[in-house]
Design a protein around this motif. Structure first.
Motif, mmCIF file in Angstrom:
data_model
loop_
_atom_site.group_PDB
_atom_site.id
_atom_site.type_symbol
_atom_site.label_atom_id
_atom_site.label_comp_id
_atom_site.label_asym_id
_atom_site.label_seq_id
_atom_site.Cartn_x
_atom_site.Cartn_y
_atom_site.Cartn_z
ATOM 1 N N ASP A 91 30.382 35.923 40.919
ATOM 2 C CA ASP A 91 29.166 35.220 41.099
ATOM 3 C C ASP A 91 29.133 35.569 42.593
ATOM 4 O O ASP A 91 29.951 34.799 43.491
ATOM 5 N N LEU A 92 28.369 36.104 43.295
ATOM 6 C CA LEU A 92 28.184 36.239 44.553
ATOM 7 C C LEU A 92 27.027 35.317 45.283
ATOM 8 O O LEU A 92 26.630 35.637 46.568
ATOM 9 N N HIS A 93 26.558 34.458 44.793
ATOM 10 C CA HIS A 93 25.602 33.601 45.080
ATOM 11 C C HIS A 93 25.832 32.786 46.616
ATOM 12 O O HIS A 93 25.066 32.699 47.173
ATOM 13 N N ASP A 94 27.036 32.389 46.667
ATOM 14 C CA ASP A 94 27.716 31.928 47.904
ATOM 15 C C ASP A 94 28.085 33.060 48.790
ATOM 16 O O ASP A 94 28.790 32.428 49.959
ATOM 17 N N GLY A 95 28.056 34.075 48.682
ATOM 18 C CA GLY A 95 28.297 35.042 49.663
ATOM 19 C C GLY A 95 29.841 35.977 49.299
ATOM 20 O O GLY A 95 30.651 35.173 48.330
ATOM 21 N N ALA A 96 30.111 36.791 49.584
ATOM 22 C CA ALA A 96 31.427 37.690 49.296
ATOM 23 C C ALA A 96 32.621 36.851 49.505
ATOM 24 O O ALA A 96 33.672 36.825 48.918
ATOM 25 N N GLU A 97 32.451 35.838 50.575
ATOM 26 C CA GLU A 97 33.993 35.282 50.961
ATOM 27 C C GLU A 97 33.909 34.030 50.127
ATOM 28 O O GLU A 97 34.995 33.480 50.105
ATOM 29 N N GLU A 98 32.765 33.538 49.365
ATOM 30 C CA GLU A 98 32.919 32.591 48.759
ATOM 31 C C GLU A 98 32.912 32.712 47.113
ATOM 32 O O GLU A 98 32.346 32.131 46.247
ATOM 33 N N HIS A 99 33.188 34.080 46.801
ATOM 34 C CA HIS A 99 32.812 34.356 45.510
ATOM 35 C C HIS A 99 33.505 33.648 44.445
ATOM 36 O O HIS A 99 34.686 33.097 44.535
ATOM 37 N N ARG A 100 32.945 33.558 43.161
ATOM 38 C CA ARG A 100 33.700 32.710 42.127
ATOM 39 C C ARG A 100 33.876 33.778 40.970
ATOM 40 O O ARG A 100 33.056 34.477 40.421
ATOM 41 N N PHE A 101 35.225 34.025 40.378
ATOM 42 C CA PHE A 101 35.274 34.706 39.249
ATOM 43 C C PHE A 101 34.772 34.254 37.997
ATOM 44 O O PHE A 101 35.294 32.894 37.665
ATOM 45 N N VAL A 102 33.860 34.917 37.432
ATOM 46 C CA VAL A 102 33.188 34.469 36.223
ATOM 47 C C VAL A 102 34.083 34.974 34.850
ATOM 48 O O VAL A 102 34.153 34.122 33.891
ATOM 49 N N LYS A 103 34.435 36.080 34.780
ATOM 50 C CA LYS A 103 35.241 36.718 33.836
ATOM 51 C C LYS A 103 36.576 37.724 34.558
ATOM 52 O O LYS A 103 36.048 38.409 35.547
ATOM 53 N N VAL A 104 37.889 37.586 34.170
ATOM 54 C CA VAL A 104 38.727 38.561 34.302
ATOM 55 C C VAL A 104 39.443 39.326 33.334
ATOM 56 O O VAL A 104 39.506 38.634 32.304
ATOM 57 N N ARG A 105 39.561 40.385 33.406
ATOM 58 C CA ARG A 105 39.982 41.282 32.265
ATOM 59 C C ARG A 105 41.221 42.019 33.032
ATOM 60 O O ARG A 105 41.093 43.082 33.456
ATOM 61 N N PRO A 106 42.415 41.405 32.955
ATOM 62 C CA PRO A 106 43.456 41.895 33.563
ATOM 63 C C PRO A 106 44.297 42.895 32.953
ATOM 64 O O PRO A 106 44.243 43.104 31.685
ATOM 65 N N LEU A 107 45.131 43.514 33.799
ATOM 66 C CA LEU A 107 46.243 44.421 33.525
ATOM 67 C C LEU A 107 47.501 43.604 33.322
ATOM 68 O O LEU A 107 47.945 43.006 34.156
ATOM 69 N N ASP A 108 48.040 44.011 32.239
ATOM 70 C CA ASP A 108 49.189 42.999 31.811
ATOM 71 C C ASP A 108 50.241 43.564 32.661
ATOM 72 O O ASP A 108 50.546 44.750 33.047
ATOM 73 N N ARG A 109 51.298 42.713 33.280
ATOM 74 C CA ARG A 109 52.315 42.894 34.428
ATOM 75 C C ARG A 109 53.138 43.895 33.697
ATOM 76 O O ARG A 109 53.509 44.925 34.410
ATOM 77 N N ALA A 110 53.746 43.618 32.510
ATOM 78 C CA ALA A 110 54.872 44.635 31.755
ATOM 79 C C ALA A 110 54.147 46.093 31.794
ATOM 80 O O ALA A 110 54.898 47.001 32.275
ATOM 81 N N ALA A 111 53.063 46.033 31.469
ATOM 82 C CA ALA A 111 52.168 47.402 31.016
ATOM 83 C C ALA A 111 52.125 48.186 32.433
ATOM 84 O O ALA A 111 52.213 49.486 32.665
ATOM 85 N N ALA A 112 51.673 47.326 33.537
ATOM 86 C CA ALA A 112 51.540 47.804 34.905
ATOM 87 C C ALA A 112 52.731 48.640 35.562
ATOM 88 O O ALA A 112 52.969 49.536 35.837
ATOM 89 N N LEU A 113 53.848 47.711 35.146
ATOM 90 C CA LEU A 113 55.293 48.232 35.639
ATOM 91 C C LEU A 113 55.550 49.476 34.794
ATOM 92 O O LEU A 113 55.997 50.389 35.308
ATOM 93 N N ASP A 114 55.120 49.647 33.392
ATOM 94 C CA ASP A 114 55.437 50.715 32.821
ATOM 95 C C ASP A 114 54.977 52.034 33.394
ATOM 96 O O ASP A 114 55.282 53.125 33.159
ATOM 97 N N VAL A 115 53.558 51.938 33.580
ATOM 98 C CA VAL A 115 52.593 52.705 34.206
ATOM 99 C C VAL A 115 53.288 53.250 35.549
ATOM 100 O O VAL A 115 53.392 54.226 35.866
ATOM 101 N N VAL A 116 53.773 52.366 36.313
ATOM 102 C CA VAL A 116 54.630 52.873 37.695
ATOM 103 C C VAL A 116 55.650 53.614 37.325
ATOM 104 O O VAL A 116 55.840 54.678 37.687
ATOM 105 N N GLU A 117 56.222 53.252 36.353
ATOM 106 C CA GLU A 117 57.545 53.788 36.196
ATOM 107 C C GLU A 117 57.198 55.682 35.611
ATOM 108 O O GLU A 117 57.623 56.425 36.013
#
Length: 292
Positions: A91-117
């Protein structure tokens, strides 16, 4: 980078005249923004006119939320933007510096490490960065970003370790850079090596890949946002210029490749418009509004 003719085509035949657009989804860099990263007065006026006509506008970008200052003052209505290639809705209503995450679809940490390897073995010389909700972290060999400094510098294996200092911050995407490979060659190699473990795309003219969680893309997150509003794909008009826009352009009922678009984008879109420096998004919006 490919290009298409400067003349825009009529609205695609498969878009029935009875379908009135309810949402405009536009990429930023190379699409809505000019090359100097500005939003032209014509484009600002077109976006405002669309919102006034009852058509929602979603900025859908690979940028992190903290880089949204270029358009934060132009948000209307809902004020939401899809960032990180679909990894976050902010939500950018308060400007980019004050943004609020409304939804997060993360990359799993273990999967990220697997991809790096996997990529270290498949493309020696690759360096990595990790984009998290709290900032960017990268390896020493990774090219420094001009827009902001890294929050920390360390090997990717340390950044992705279960005991990392930032383990509490969701991972939005991993970036992989290769100093020698051609961008499209690197993308093809990485997709083949990684398979279904993650989504891999690119938006940079350099060999810089953007890696998200399985199924996470601009299209899938836009689809979620539209479903929450009862908006169908047929009621969406989308704009883009690079491979990370392909899924979104394919999903939307009507889509436009910019005059400066990558060949894959031209092939995926149902129509095309003039280049970003010629206000291609505004040109189409003006014509849509004139037809209502």
């Amino acid at each position: 980078m490919g290009s298409v003719t400067s003349a825009i085509e009529p609205l695609p035949a498969e878009q029935p005249a009875s379908v009135v657009p309810r949402l405009i989804a536009t990429d930023l860099d190379g699409t809505l923004l000019r090359d100097d990263k500005s939003v032209s007065e014509r484009t600002v006026a077109a976006l405002a006119a669309a919102e006034e006509a009852g058509i929602e506008v979603f900025f859908v970008t690979g940028r992190p939320a903290r880089w949204m200052d270029v358009v934060s003052e132009h948000v209307h209505g809902h004020g939401l933007a899809i960032c990180g290639n679909g990894a976050a809705v902010v939500d950018l209503h308060d400007g980019a510096e004050e943004h609020r995450f409304v939804k997060v679809r993360p990359l799993d940490r273990a999967a990220a490490l697997d991809v790096v390897e996997i990529l270290r073995a498949a493309a020696p010389g690759t360096s990595f960065a990790v984009e998290q909700t709290g900032g960017l972290h990268h390896e020493l060999a990774y090219p420094p970003m001009l827009m902001d400094a890294a929050s920390s510098i360390a090997p990717a294996e340390k950044l992705l370790a279960e005991d990392a200092d930032t383990v509490g911050e969701p991972i939005l995407k991993v970036l992989a850079h290769h100093p020698e490979l051609a961008p499209d060659d690197f993308l093809a190699l990485a997709r083949k090596a990684v398979g279904a473990r993650a989504e891999i795309t690119r938006s940079s003219p350099t060999a810089l890949l953007e890696i998200s969680g399985p199924g996470v893309s601009k299209a899938s997150t836009l689809e979620l946002c539209c479903a929450e509003r009862g908006i169908t794909p047929a009621e969406v008009v989308a704009f883009g210029d690079m491979p990370n826009d392909v899924e979104m352009l394919t999903w939307a009922g009507t889509s436009y490749a910019m005059g400066n678009a990558h060949p894959d984008v031209v092939a995926a879109a149902s129509g095309h418009t003039v280049a970003n420096n010629e206000d291609g998004v505004a040109v189409v919006i003006e014509r849509i509004l004139a037809s209502l």
